[in-house]
Enzyme design. Structure first.
Site, PDB file in Angstrom:
ATOM      1  N   SER A  77     -17.950   8.535  57.286  1.00  0.00           N
ATOM      2  CA  SER A  77     -18.257   9.900  56.844  1.00  0.00           C
ATOM      3  C   SER A  77     -18.534  10.824  58.020  1.00  0.00           C
ATOM      4  CB  SER A  77     -19.489   9.893  55.930  1.00  0.00           C
ATOM      5  OG  SER A  77     -19.283   9.042  54.845  1.00  0.00           O
TER       6      SER A  77
HETATM    7  N1  SAH Z   1     -21.073   4.106  54.743  1.00  0.00           N
HETATM    8  C1  SAH Z   1     -19.770   3.957  55.356  1.00  0.00           C
HETATM    9  C2  SAH Z   1     -18.723   4.762  54.610  1.00  0.00           C
HETATM   10  C3  SAH Z   1     -17.498   3.948  54.359  1.00  0.00           C
HETATM   11  S1  SAH Z   1     -16.337   4.563  53.226  1.00  0.00           S
HETATM   12  C4  SAH Z   1     -19.813   4.240  56.837  1.00  0.00           C
HETATM   13  O1  SAH Z   1     -20.885   4.630  57.339  1.00  0.00           O
HETATM   14  O2  SAH Z   1     -18.823   4.038  57.529  1.00  0.00           O
HETATM   15  C5  SAH Z   1     -16.780   3.736  51.726  1.00  0.00           C
HETATM   16  C6  SAH Z   1     -16.715   2.241  51.722  1.00  0.00           C
HETATM   17  O3  SAH Z   1     -17.051   1.811  50.403  1.00  0.00           O
HETATM   18  C7  SAH Z   1     -15.344   1.640  52.005  1.00  0.00           C
HETATM   19  O4  SAH Z   1     -15.438   0.763  53.078  1.00  0.00           O
HETATM   20  C8  SAH Z   1     -14.973   0.898  50.715  1.00  0.00           C
HETATM   21  O5  SAH Z   1     -14.280  -0.302  50.928  1.00  0.00           O
HETATM   22  C9  SAH Z   1     -16.339   0.629  50.133  1.00  0.00           C
HETATM   23  N2  SAH Z   1     -16.390   0.379  48.688  1.00  0.00           N
HETATM   24  C10 SAH Z   1     -15.708   0.999  47.696  1.00  0.00           C
HETATM   25  N3  SAH Z   1     -16.064   0.489  46.500  1.00  0.00           N
HETATM   26  C11 SAH Z   1     -17.008  -0.469  46.744  1.00  0.00           C
HETATM   27  C12 SAH Z   1     -17.762  -1.344  45.911  1.00  0.00           C
HETATM   28  N4  SAH Z   1     -17.646  -1.358  44.579  1.00  0.00           N
HETATM   29  N5  SAH Z   1     -18.632  -2.196  46.493  1.00  0.00           N
HETATM   30  C13 SAH Z   1     -18.781  -2.228  47.844  1.00  0.00           C
HETATM   31  N6  SAH Z   1     -18.083  -1.415  48.672  1.00  0.00           N
HETATM   32  C14 SAH Z   1     -17.224  -0.544  48.143  1.00  0.00           C
END
Ligand code: SAH
Length: 216
Positions: free
Chosen positions: A61
Site C-alpha cells: 500500500s
Molecule cells: N499489508 C500488505 C498489503 C498487501 S496487499 C503490505 O503491507 O504489503 C493484500 C494482501 O492480502 C495480498 O498479499 C493478498 O494475497 C492478501 N489476501 C487477500 N485475501 C486474503 C485472505 N483471505 N487471507 C489472507 N490474505 C489475503
C-alpha cells in the site's frame, strides 16, 4: 540514494503534511526500512507517494494509507493485533512497533515466505504469521484488541467481529472489486457495531470464504 533521507521526506511530505498526528505511528514510519519490503529493482521508488507491485499480482500500500490505517487502530503498545493480508510484511512491521503482539495471515505462500525472511532479518520477534484464508480469522489466538484488513472486502467478515474484544476496532476497506471506502468499525457492548467512514481507497481483492471468490 540515501534511504534514510528519502524516508524522512516521505514522513514529512506524505504523512505529517496530510494530518497524521499519532507520534508513535510517525516514529514507526521513520524507523521501518520500507525499501526492503519492495522488489529489489524498485528500491529507489520505495519512498514514493504510491502503492507498488510486490509480485503475485499484489501490491504494497501507499505509505499514507499504511500510516492512516495504523493511526485509526488507536494502539498504545499493549495490544494483540490481527492483520489479514500480510503481503510484503510492511504493514505488519509497522504494527510490530505499535502493539505488543501482531498476528498476520497471508493466503499466497510465496509472499508469506518472503515476509517471514524479512521479519527474521529485522528481528521482529513479536510477529506471528500463518498461511491461510484470513477471512475466518485466527480462532486459536482470539480475542484481538484490534484487527486490520489490508485487502478490499465485499462486506465485513463476521468471524473477524466475533474475534474482536468489546470496545476494540476493526479497520477495513469495504466496497466493490475496484473501489472501496475505509471504515473503522467498533464493537459495542450490546453486540452491535458503530461504523465510521474514512477515505475512499483502492485495494487488491480480499479472497476467501467471507471475501470474493478467486475468479470473480
Ligand atoms: N499489508 C500488505 C498489503 C498487501 S496487499 C503490505 O503491507 O504489503 C493484500 C494482501 O492480502 C495480498 O498479499 C493478498 O494475497 C492478501 N489476501 C487477500 N485475501 C486474503 C485472505 N483471505 N487471507 C489472507 N490474505 C489475503
Amino acid at each position: 540514494m540515501n534511504f534514510d533521507i528519502a524516508r524522512k521526506k516521505m514522513v514529512e511530505t506524505q504523512i505529517v503534511a496530510r494530518g497524521v498526528k499519532d507520534r508513535r505511528v510517525i516514529e514507526a514510519m521513520l524507523k521501518v526500512p520500507r525499501h526492503l519490503f519492495v522488489q529489489e529493482a524498485m528500491a529507489a521508488q520505495a519512498y514514493g507517494d504510491n502503492s507498488l507491485p510486490i509480485g503475485e499480482k499484489q501490491t504494497i500500500s501507499q505509505p499514507y494509507t499504511v500510516a492512516l490505517m495504523s493511526e485509526m487502530l488507536q494502539l498504545t503498545g499493549s495490544e494483540s493485533v490481527l492483520e489479514i493480508g500480510t503481503g510484503s510484511g510492511y504493514q505488519a512491521a509497522i504494527l510490530a512497533s505499535l502493539a505488543r503482539r501482531v498476528y498476520t495471515i497471508e493466503r499466497i505462500p510465496a509472499l508469506a515466505a518472503k515476509a517471514r525472511r524479512l521479519f527474521d532479518a529485522l528481528a521482529l520477534t513479536n510477529i506471528s504469521m500463518k498461511i491461510d484464508d484470513g477471512t475466518v480469522g485466527w480462532a486459536s489466538e482470539a480475542l484481538f484488541d484490534a484487527i486490520i484488513v489490508t485487502a478490499g472486502a465485499p462486506d465485513i467478515p463476521s468471524a473477524l467481529l466475533d474475534q474482536l474484544v468489546v470496545g476494540g476496532c476493526l479497520v477495513i476497506p469495504v466496497g466493490d472489486k475496484q473501489d472501496q471506502v475505509l471504515y473503522r468499525v467498533r464493537k459495542l457492548e450490546d453486540g452491535t457495531v458503530a461504523r465510521e467512514k474514512s477515505i475512499p481507497c483502492r485495494f487488491v481483492k480480499l479472497i476467501g470464504r467471507e471475501g470474493w471468490s478467486e475468479d470473480q
